[in-house]
Design a protein around this motif. Structure first.
Motif, short mmCIF file in Angstrom:
data_model
loop_
_atom_site.label_atom_id
_atom_site.label_comp_id
_atom_site.label_asym_id
_atom_site.label_seq_id
_atom_site.Cartn_x
_atom_site.Cartn_y
_atom_site.Cartn_z
N ALA A 86 -3.59 23.63 -39.62
CA ALA A 86 -3.74 22.52 -40.58
C ALA A 86 -2.45 22.32 -41.38
O ALA A 86 -2.02 21.18 -41.58
CB ALA A 86 -4.92 22.79 -41.50
N VAL A 87 -1.86 23.40 -41.83
CA VAL A 87 -0.60 23.29 -42.58
C VAL A 87 0.49 22.70 -41.68
O VAL A 87 1.29 21.87 -42.13
CB VAL A 87 -0.18 24.67 -43.14
N LEU A 88 0.52 23.10 -40.44
CA LEU A 88 1.51 22.56 -39.50
C LEU A 88 1.32 21.06 -39.29
O LEU A 88 2.29 20.30 -39.27
CB LEU A 88 1.41 23.30 -38.16
N VAL A 89 0.09 20.63 -39.18
CA VAL A 89 -0.20 19.19 -39.01
C VAL A 89 0.24 18.41 -40.25
O VAL A 89 0.85 17.35 -40.14
CB VAL A 89 -1.70 18.97 -38.70
N VAL A 90 -0.04 18.94 -41.42
CA VAL A 90 0.36 18.28 -42.67
C VAL A 90 1.89 18.20 -42.76
O VAL A 90 2.45 17.16 -43.11
CB VAL A 90 -0.22 19.02 -43.90
N ALA A 91 2.58 19.27 -42.42
CA ALA A 91 4.05 19.27 -42.45
C ALA A 91 4.60 18.23 -41.48
O ALA A 91 5.55 17.51 -41.81
CB ALA A 91 4.59 20.66 -42.12
N GLY A 92 4.02 18.15 -40.30
CA GLY A 92 4.47 17.15 -39.33
C GLY A 92 4.25 15.73 -39.81
O GLY A 92 5.11 14.86 -39.65
N ALA A 93 3.09 15.48 -40.41
CA ALA A 93 2.79 14.14 -40.93
C ALA A 93 3.75 13.76 -42.06
O ALA A 93 4.26 12.64 -42.12
CB ALA A 93 1.35 14.07 -41.41
N LEU A 94 4.01 14.71 -42.96
CA LEU A 94 4.96 14.45 -44.04
C LEU A 94 6.35 14.17 -43.51
O LEU A 94 7.06 13.28 -43.99
CB LEU A 94 5.00 15.63 -45.01
N PHE A 95 6.77 14.93 -42.51
CA PHE A 95 8.08 14.71 -41.90
C PHE A 95 8.18 13.31 -41.31
O PHE A 95 9.17 12.61 -41.52
CB PHE A 95 8.34 15.77 -40.82
N LEU A 96 7.14 12.89 -40.59
CA LEU A 96 7.16 11.55 -40.01
C LEU A 96 7.19 10.47 -41.07
O LEU A 96 7.91 9.47 -40.94
CB LEU A 96 5.96 11.36 -39.08
N LEU A 97 6.40 10.64 -42.13
CA LEU A 97 6.39 9.66 -43.21
C LEU A 97 7.75 9.56 -43.90
O LEU A 97 8.25 8.47 -44.17
CB LEU A 97 5.31 10.00 -44.24
N LEU A 98 8.36 10.70 -44.19
CA LEU A 98 9.66 10.70 -44.85
C LEU A 98 10.74 10.13 -43.94
O LEU A 98 11.63 9.40 -44.40
CB LEU A 98 10.03 12.12 -45.29
N THR A 99 10.68 10.42 -42.66
CA THR A 99 11.66 9.90 -41.72
C THR A 99 11.53 8.38 -41.60
O THR A 99 12.53 7.67 -41.60
CB THR A 99 11.47 10.54 -40.33
N LYS A 100 10.31 7.89 -41.54
CA LYS A 100 10.08 6.44 -41.44
C LYS A 100 10.58 5.74 -42.69
O LYS A 100 11.23 4.70 -42.61
CB LYS A 100 8.59 6.17 -41.23
N ARG A 101 10.31 6.30 -43.86
CA ARG A 101 10.74 5.68 -45.11
C ARG A 101 12.26 5.61 -45.18
O ARG A 101 12.83 4.60 -45.55
CB ARG A 101 10.19 6.44 -46.31
#
Length: 75
Positions: A43-58
């Motif tokens: 779950a922590v890994l999934v959250v980290a991946g989602a945050l990374f994608l959001l920050l990269t997109k922004r």
């Protein structure tokens, strides 16, 4: 040439915590809490991946808007 995305320190921390939880969960899979720790690590890994994608997109959108700005034109 594609720009390199610099990871935020908290994303690195989340990835390390995730790896520790996954390893501890797998090593102790016979304990009643082993599978819960493993799932928490995933779950922590999934959250980290989602945050990374959001920050990269922004960042990508910010960079694109800078490139399209009339004040930043290079002739």
């Amino acid at each position: 040439m594609p720009s390199r995305v610099k990871a935020h320190p908290f994303l690195t921390l989340l990835a390390v915590v995730s790896a520790i939880l996954i390893v501890v969960g797998r090593v102790n899979k016979d304990m009643w809490w082993g599978n819960w720790v493993f799932v928490a690590g995933i779950a922590v890994l999934v959250v980290a991946g989602a945050l990374f994608l959001l920050l990269t997109k922004r960042r990508s959108e910010e960079h694109t808007s800078e490139l399209q700005s009339l004040t930043n034109l290079v002739c």
